[in-house]
Scaffold this motif. Structure first.
Motif, short mmCIF file in Angstrom:
data_model
loop_
_atom_site.label_atom_id
_atom_site.label_comp_id
_atom_site.label_asym_id
_atom_site.label_seq_id
_atom_site.Cartn_x
_atom_site.Cartn_y
_atom_site.Cartn_z
N LEU A 13 0.82 -1.21 0.00
CA LEU A 13 0.00 0.00 0.00
C LEU A 13 0.85 1.26 0.00
N TYR A 14 2.02 1.20 0.61
CA TYR A 14 2.89 2.38 0.66
C TYR A 14 3.69 2.51 -0.63
N SER A 15 4.35 1.45 -1.06
CA SER A 15 5.26 1.54 -2.19
C SER A 15 4.56 1.56 -3.55
N THR A 16 3.62 0.67 -3.77
CA THR A 16 2.95 0.60 -5.07
C THR A 16 2.05 1.80 -5.30
N TRP A 17 1.27 2.16 -4.32
CA TRP A 17 0.34 3.27 -4.50
C TRP A 17 1.05 4.62 -4.53
N ALA A 18 2.32 4.64 -4.18
CA ALA A 18 3.08 5.90 -4.19
C ALA A 18 3.15 6.52 -5.57
N THR A 19 3.12 5.73 -6.61
CA THR A 19 3.21 6.26 -7.98
C THR A 19 2.00 5.88 -8.83
N SER A 20 0.86 5.75 -8.20
CA SER A 20 -0.35 5.29 -8.89
C SER A 20 -1.09 6.40 -9.62
N GLY A 21 -0.69 7.65 -9.41
CA GLY A 21 -1.41 8.78 -9.97
C GLY A 21 -2.50 9.29 -9.04
N MET A 22 -2.70 8.57 -7.97
CA MET A 22 -3.71 8.94 -6.99
C MET A 22 -3.08 9.83 -5.91
N GLU A 23 -3.89 10.24 -4.96
CA GLU A 23 -3.46 11.19 -3.94
C GLU A 23 -2.70 10.56 -2.78
N SER A 24 -2.39 9.28 -2.86
CA SER A 24 -1.75 8.56 -1.75
C SER A 24 -0.50 9.24 -1.19
N PRO A 25 0.45 9.71 -2.03
CA PRO A 25 1.65 10.34 -1.46
C PRO A 25 1.34 11.59 -0.63
N LEU A 26 0.36 12.36 -1.08
CA LEU A 26 -0.05 13.53 -0.31
C LEU A 26 -0.65 13.10 1.02
N THR A 27 -1.43 12.05 1.01
CA THR A 27 -2.00 11.52 2.25
C THR A 27 -0.92 11.03 3.19
N TYR A 28 0.08 10.33 2.65
CA TYR A 28 1.19 9.86 3.48
C TYR A 28 1.84 11.03 4.22
N LEU A 29 2.11 12.10 3.47
CA LEU A 29 2.78 13.25 4.08
C LEU A 29 1.87 13.95 5.10
N LEU A 30 0.60 14.07 4.78
CA LEU A 30 -0.34 14.73 5.70
C LEU A 30 -0.55 13.92 6.98
N VAL A 31 -0.35 12.62 6.92
CA VAL A 31 -0.41 11.79 8.13
C VAL A 31 0.91 11.85 8.89
N ALA A 32 2.02 11.87 8.17
CA ALA A 32 3.34 11.89 8.82
C ALA A 32 3.60 13.21 9.55
N CYS A 33 3.09 14.32 9.05
CA CYS A 33 3.36 15.63 9.67
C CYS A 33 2.89 15.71 11.13
N PRO A 34 1.64 15.39 11.44
CA PRO A 34 1.25 15.47 12.85
C PRO A 34 1.96 14.43 13.73
N LEU A 35 2.30 13.28 13.15
CA LEU A 35 3.08 12.30 13.92
C LEU A 35 4.45 12.88 14.29
N ALA A 36 5.07 13.58 13.34
CA ALA A 36 6.37 14.19 13.61
C ALA A 36 6.25 15.29 14.66
N VAL A 37 5.19 16.07 14.59
CA VAL A 37 4.98 17.12 15.58
C VAL A 37 4.78 16.49 16.96
N ALA A 38 3.96 15.46 17.01
CA ALA A 38 3.71 14.80 18.30
C ALA A 38 4.97 14.17 18.86
N ALA A 39 5.75 13.50 18.02
CA ALA A 39 6.98 12.87 18.50
C ALA A 39 8.00 13.92 18.91
N GLY A 40 8.05 15.03 18.21
CA GLY A 40 9.01 16.08 18.52
C GLY A 40 8.68 16.85 19.76
N SER A 41 7.42 16.85 20.17
CA SER A 41 7.04 17.62 21.35
C SER A 41 6.90 16.76 22.60
#
Length: 173
Positions: free
Chosen positions: A138-166
């Motif tokens: 789901l992470y690797s194949t859908w990354a270049t599918s033309g769909m919005e998956s990579p944007l979703t990955y980043l939008l999920v990773a951002c709050p996780l990084a903020v939470a882990a950093g704080s």
């Protein structure tokens, strides 16, 4: 393995950076190889919807399916056509813009997830994350599918990084 503090997990330690560089290097190399190898030779069929909206946006017709019709909100991920339209405006095809943004966003998400895991579990966690992300279809194949998956990955990773950093104090001892 010693204590990982907030400063070392987020890049401000004074010790050797070689283990960090090696672990993140492995993470990125494995991720790039797996995305490349798992990429299908076609885009998912729904990607064409995003591409058409992006082309119309880039041509100045607004968020429209048909330029002679009124604007519609027809994409499930309205930010993705906006990013694609930037690439189209710069002279790329919608498909090429999708691939460019996909690689940028998924590798940024991978970096953020690597930082989160380093903060939570240390460098061994980063080494464990590398194959987990790489073999995850789901992470690797859908990354270049033309769909919005990579944007979703980043939008999920951002709050996780903020939470882990704080988080207070060291998380790994």
């Amino acid at each position: 393995m010693g204590t990982t503090t907030r400063s070392s997990a987020w890049g401000a330690n004074s010790g050797s950076r070689v283990p960090e560089l090696l672990s993140f290097g492995l993470l990125f190399v494995l991720q790039v190889v797996c995305i490349h190898e798992q990429r299908t030779p076609w885009f998912e069929d729904d990607a064409a919807f995003f591409f058409r909206y992006a082309e119309n946006l880039a041509a100045g017709h607004g968020y429209r399916w048909n330029i002679e019709d009124p604007p519609v909100w027809g994409a499930s991920a309205p930010l993705w056509p906006l990013l694609l339209a930037v690439g189209v405006k710069l002279g790329l095809s919608a498909g090429a813009a999708s691939l460019l943004w996909s690689w940028i966003l998924v590798l940024c998400a991978t970096a953020l997830l690597g930082l989160v895991v380093q903060r939570v579990a240390g460098l061994l966690g980063v080494l464990a994350l590398a194959p987990l992300l790489a073999i995850n279809h789901l992470y690797s194949t859908w990354a270049t599918s033309g769909m919005e998956s990579p944007l979703t990955y980043l939008l999920v990773a951002c709050p996780l990084a903020v939470a882990a950093g704080s988080a207070p104090g060291p998380l790994v001892r």
